[in-house]
Design a protein around this motif. Structure first.
Motif, mmCIF file in Angstrom:
data_model
loop_
_atom_site.group_PDB
_atom_site.id
_atom_site.type_symbol
_atom_site.label_atom_id
_atom_site.label_comp_id
_atom_site.label_asym_id
_atom_site.label_seq_id
_atom_site.Cartn_x
_atom_site.Cartn_y
_atom_site.Cartn_z
ATOM 1 N N ARG A 111 -3.631 -8.953 9.647
ATOM 2 C CA ARG A 111 -2.714 -7.812 9.566
ATOM 3 C C ARG A 111 -1.575 -8.161 8.630
ATOM 4 N N VAL A 112 -1.240 -7.226 7.766
ATOM 5 C CA VAL A 112 -0.133 -7.421 6.834
ATOM 6 C C VAL A 112 1.090 -6.678 7.327
ATOM 7 N N THR A 113 0.891 -5.512 7.907
ATOM 8 C CA THR A 113 1.997 -4.696 8.394
ATOM 9 C C THR A 113 1.756 -4.342 9.856
ATOM 10 N N GLY A 114 2.776 -3.800 10.463
ATOM 11 C CA GLY A 114 2.653 -3.337 11.842
ATOM 12 C C GLY A 114 3.216 -4.338 12.826
ATOM 13 N N PRO A 115 3.243 -3.954 14.066
ATOM 14 C CA PRO A 115 3.790 -4.837 15.089
ATOM 15 C C PRO A 115 2.855 -6.031 15.318
ATOM 16 N N PRO A 116 3.408 -7.151 15.750
ATOM 17 C CA PRO A 116 2.556 -8.321 15.981
ATOM 18 C C PRO A 116 1.614 -8.100 17.171
ATOM 19 N N ILE A 122 2.239 3.490 -1.611
ATOM 20 C CA ILE A 122 1.087 2.590 -1.569
ATOM 21 C C ILE A 122 0.535 2.505 -0.146
ATOM 22 N N VAL A 123 1.421 2.417 0.839
ATOM 23 C CA VAL A 123 0.978 2.375 2.240
ATOM 24 C C VAL A 123 0.256 3.669 2.595
ATOM 25 N N LEU A 124 0.772 4.805 2.138
ATOM 26 C CA LEU A 124 0.139 6.095 2.408
ATOM 27 C C LEU A 124 -1.253 6.139 1.788
ATOM 28 N N LEU A 125 -1.392 5.666 0.552
ATOM 29 C CA LEU A 125 -2.696 5.676 -0.101
ATOM 30 C C LEU A 125 -3.685 4.765 0.617
ATOM 31 N N SER A 126 -3.210 3.608 1.077
ATOM 32 C CA SER A 126 -4.130 2.710 1.787
ATOM 33 C C SER A 126 -4.550 3.304 3.132
ATOM 34 N N VAL A 127 -3.651 4.014 3.795
ATOM 35 C CA VAL A 127 -4.005 4.677 5.050
ATOM 36 C C VAL A 127 -5.025 5.772 4.790
ATOM 37 N N LEU A 128 -4.822 6.535 3.704
ATOM 38 C CA LEU A 128 -5.796 7.574 3.350
ATOM 39 C C LEU A 128 -7.158 6.963 3.059
ATOM 40 N N ALA A 129 -7.171 5.862 2.335
ATOM 41 C CA ALA A 129 -8.443 5.218 1.996
ATOM 42 C C ALA A 129 -9.157 4.733 3.244
ATOM 43 N N GLU A 130 -8.395 4.235 4.194
ATOM 44 C CA GLU A 130 -9.009 3.666 5.390
ATOM 45 C C GLU A 130 -9.413 4.737 6.397
ATOM 46 N N ARG A 131 -8.582 5.726 6.612
ATOM 47 C CA ARG A 131 -8.824 6.672 7.702
ATOM 48 C C ARG A 131 -9.547 7.931 7.258
ATOM 49 N N GLU A 132 -9.019 8.600 6.236
ATOM 50 C CA GLU A 132 -9.560 9.911 5.913
ATOM 51 C C GLU A 132 -10.712 9.863 4.925
ATOM 52 N N MET A 133 -10.713 8.908 4.047
ATOM 53 C CA MET A 133 -11.755 8.871 3.043
ATOM 54 C C MET A 133 -12.984 8.118 3.527
ATOM 55 N N GLY A 134 -12.879 7.318 4.592
ATOM 56 C CA GLY A 134 -14.019 6.720 5.253
ATOM 57 C C GLY A 134 -14.713 5.594 4.519
#
Length: 151
Positions: free
Chosen positions: A144-149, A6-18
């Protein structure tokens, strides 16, 4: 494993699919195509997990199950993308989170029609609309939901 997909798909949606690169309320065809691709990808991942968890009796039944789930999710993505974009244009309020609620609710209504259940459609409309609304609010306000604070 499921969370990573799911994280991979959301990254694809945000970065590569524009999706977020195109301004709201413009280029509805491109935004709809992007949400359709994301929906199809989620449908493929979900149907793969479903087939592994509940193994079908035949290969044909497995292909039918995967196809049904993938097409349904792709259709929901297309409905969401088009309803959100057209709502932004019609209301002349491109960055309003209500556009996302309208898109999510439209996708939920499709689920109700698909299952022939008004109650399912109502619940899906409210649920998906609320999630979409808060997704837009989170994007606008930088939640932000994930990642460093952020310090």
């Amino acid at each position: 494993m499921y969370r990573e997909n799911i994280v991979l798909l959301s990254v694809l949606a945000e970065r590569e699919m524009g999706y977020w690169d195109v301004p709201e309320g413009t280029d509805c065809v491109d935004k709809t195509w992007t949400t359709t691709k994301v929906g199809a990808a989620l449908g493929l991942v979900g149907s793969a997990y479903h087939i592994v968890a509940f193994q079908p009796k035949t290969a044909l039944a497995g292909v039918q199950r995967a196809t049904t789930a993938t097409v349904t999710m792709a259709t929901m993505g297309a409905i969401f993308g088009m309803a959100t974009c057209l709502s932004a244009q019609a209301r002349d309020a491109p960055d309003d989170p209500l556009n996302y609620f309208i898109g999510g609710c439209s996708s939920g209504i499709f689920i109700g029609a698909r299952t022939h259940s008004p109650m399912t459609g109502t619940a899906a409309c409210l649920g998906l609309g609320t999630v979409a609304f808060f997704t837009k609010v989170a994007k606008k306000e930088g939640w932000r939901v994930t990642g460093p604070p952020i310090l």
